[in-house]
Scaffold this active site. Structure first.
Site, PDB file in Angstrom:
ATOM      1  N   GLY A  20      -0.871   3.695  -0.216  1.00 16.87           N
ATOM      2  CA  GLY A  20      -0.610   4.515  -1.398  1.00 16.87           C
ATOM      3  C   GLY A  20       0.866   4.680  -1.690  1.00 16.87           C
ATOM      4  O   GLY A  20       1.230   5.293  -2.696  1.00 16.87           O
ATOM      5  N   GLU A  21       1.722   4.163  -0.823  1.00 18.33           N
ATOM      6  CA  GLU A  21       3.157   4.328  -1.043  1.00 18.33           C
ATOM      7  C   GLU A  21       3.811   2.954  -1.250  1.00 18.33           C
ATOM      8  O   GLU A  21       3.716   2.381  -2.317  1.00 18.33           O
ATOM      9  CB  GLU A  21       3.769   5.137   0.122  1.00 18.33           C
ATOM     10  CG  GLU A  21       3.114   6.524   0.214  1.00 18.33           C
ATOM     11  CD  GLU A  21       3.732   7.454   1.251  1.00 18.33           C
ATOM     12  OE1 GLU A  21       4.856   7.225   1.718  1.00 18.33           O
ATOM     13  OE2 GLU A  21       3.051   8.451   1.608  1.00 18.33           O
TER      14      GLU A  21
END
Lengths: 332, 332
Positions: free
Chosen positions: A124-125
């Site tokens: 997610g990053e």
């Protein structure tokens, strides 16, 4: 002439004595400049911190969400990850993060080095893998040389990458705030209002959690102690690490250093202003409703905690080579 | 002693004469340092260039896609815009862009000031509006003071914003490349291979378009002159500005300054390496198939065009105030 010199020396010595007394008596200590720093590692770590090639997209670097132009944060409630994914929690400031008892809101990383590897591989990053990131770095001749110079090894590995980033982050302390000048004996560094705000901060109990050099960062505490905190995010804090139900909603107390710059506030970034944050903290943590005047005084005090921001030359990154794997920003 | 000084002066003078001769004879001139710079505007413009609050999301600044750590580009084929939208064309370098005859690949902006307002309001890039951007800036007291200091007016407007950014961009020139050192008389600044590459670059006709101080940037030319260029992107270049069918696939010739840093190449970013770019250009523009050895020599020459990169202190941005409208990164 000799007498003048001696008098000056006495004034200086008494100034020194004054300088050390208040800090020792106060629950907040001045930020110290970084010591025991390996400058070669710092310079390498600075490049890596700014290098978006550690992400799948080639677009997101550590500095994207912990922006050193903006108090070491991104100033949005939750960060933007690969493919514009919305992060689950507010990005904490990297400034003075070496003073934290652990890293992340739930303390799941013991130190800066353990933290630094997380976002690179978080889908997610930065959405990359450590193996792919090392592959990129090993394809860039200037990085290969610099890692060899700093670590003395023929191969780059993720331990070196995170060690260098952590060493750079150790330098990101912010000494010399007006509050620290006052702690060190400059009696006119704070206004009457700011000093009254500090007195309220201590007398009301804020200082029970927000103390030490970082004015926080040294304990986990329950968010919503007197009244429950209603949040739009799912994070439950420390219990995710310990597995203990008693640790639900325990979060690392954030540092209040540079808090004027690190809005929005709380783990969910729900409070846009210091006024709102002080009001919520008073009610939920202390069972106290600050008057408008009290709130303004505490806010005035908090703004004296802004220290010298990092004074950095923007790094120039070594170019990719023909064999460097290219970023894939638009591939799912 | 006196004779030594005179001799030294003669050597310096003849050095100066030498220094000026090659540049005058060559189709490429050395990059000059910026002149007539307003330093107050530059410092303000630097902050604006790095400030993501000029975008809807609070995440994208000029530096996101024209990254001064990476040759003034983003090193991906097409840029990432608001909500991770894919840009229609490769982001050109901001370095030495003051030397371009016009801005954007199709030259639709006459100068840097006209260019700077574009991305802020482009729905696929920063996705903001000029009015909203001005509203943000006017809510930040330190910006209000700095604009007033620089422009002497009580209100901030978009003309001031773009003028300041353009003034900062004027400073982003990259003098002192090895090639320029050679042009200025340092005869050993280039290797034999690099000089052979330069000779090939001139003799093969590359220099017909890539000339002047920026080694390009001073004309529009058809991409695919001898053979058509097959691109995955829809952009047709200059005809979008002139409305003339004859201008289809005419693009501004990109600068080759710092070309080692500004990969991938062409308006669609389709060429990952200089080797590939030189090969394609030879075939499509000159009807020429460079041998592997010729190609390598030209690439060696091109890498001598990397100049001094901007040596910038990372700006510290003034914090938002309680009344600053907050970014909306996840609102559609």
């Amino acid at each position: 002439m000799k007498r003048t010199i001696i008098s000056a020396a006495i004034v200086m010595l008494s100034g020194l004595a004054l300088a050390q007394t208040p800090a020792a008596d106060e629950p907040i200590q001045p930020i110290q400049r970084a010591v025991n720093i390996d400058l070669g590692m710092v310079e390498l770590g600075k490049k890596l911190y700014f290098d978006p090639r550690l992400s799948k997209s080639g677009f997101i670097s550590c500095n994207s969400c912990h922006n050193l132009s903006m108090g070491g944060t991104d100033n949005i409630p939750s960060s933007i990850g690969d493919q514009w994914q919305q992060g689950p929690i507010n990005a904490p400031t990297v400034l003075n993060s070496s003073l934290n008892l652990a890293q992340f809101w739930d303390g799941r990383a013991g130190d800066l080095k353990a933290q630094a590897g997380g976002p690179i591989a978080n889908p997610g990053e930065m959405a990359f893998t450590h193996t792919l990131a090392i592959g990129v770095l090993e394809s860039i001749p200037a990085y290969v040389r610099e890692f060899k110079l700093v670590f003395g090894k023929d191969k780059i590995d993720i331990e070196q990458v995170t060690a260098a980033i952590a060493e750079f982050e150790k330098t990101l302390v912010t000494p010399n705030s007006r509050f620290d000048q006052w702690l060190l004996g400059k009696h006119d560094a704070l206004t009457k209002t700011e000093l009254e705000g500090y007195a309220l901060f201590k007398d009301s109990g804020c200082v029970a959690c927000h103390n030490g050099a970082a004015v926080g960062g040294n304990s986990f505490q329950k968010m919503g102690l007197v009244e429950p905190y209603k949040s739009s995010v799912a994070a439950e804090g420390r219990s995710a690490v310990t597995g203990q139900d008693a640790d639900r909603f325990n979060f690392k107390v954030p540092t209040l250093r540079n808090v004027e710059l690190t809005y929005p506030y709380f783990h969910d970034g729900a409070a846009n202003t210091l006024t709102e944050a002080v009001d919520t903290m008073g009610r939920l943590q202390l069972g106290k409703k600050f008057t408008k005047e009290e709130n303004a005084k505490i806010v005035a005090f908090l703004k004296t905690l802004t220290g010298d921001q990092p004074n950095l030359i923007l790094p120039i990154l070594p170019p990719s080579s023909d064999s460097t794997p290219r970023p894939t920003p638009f591939a799912k």
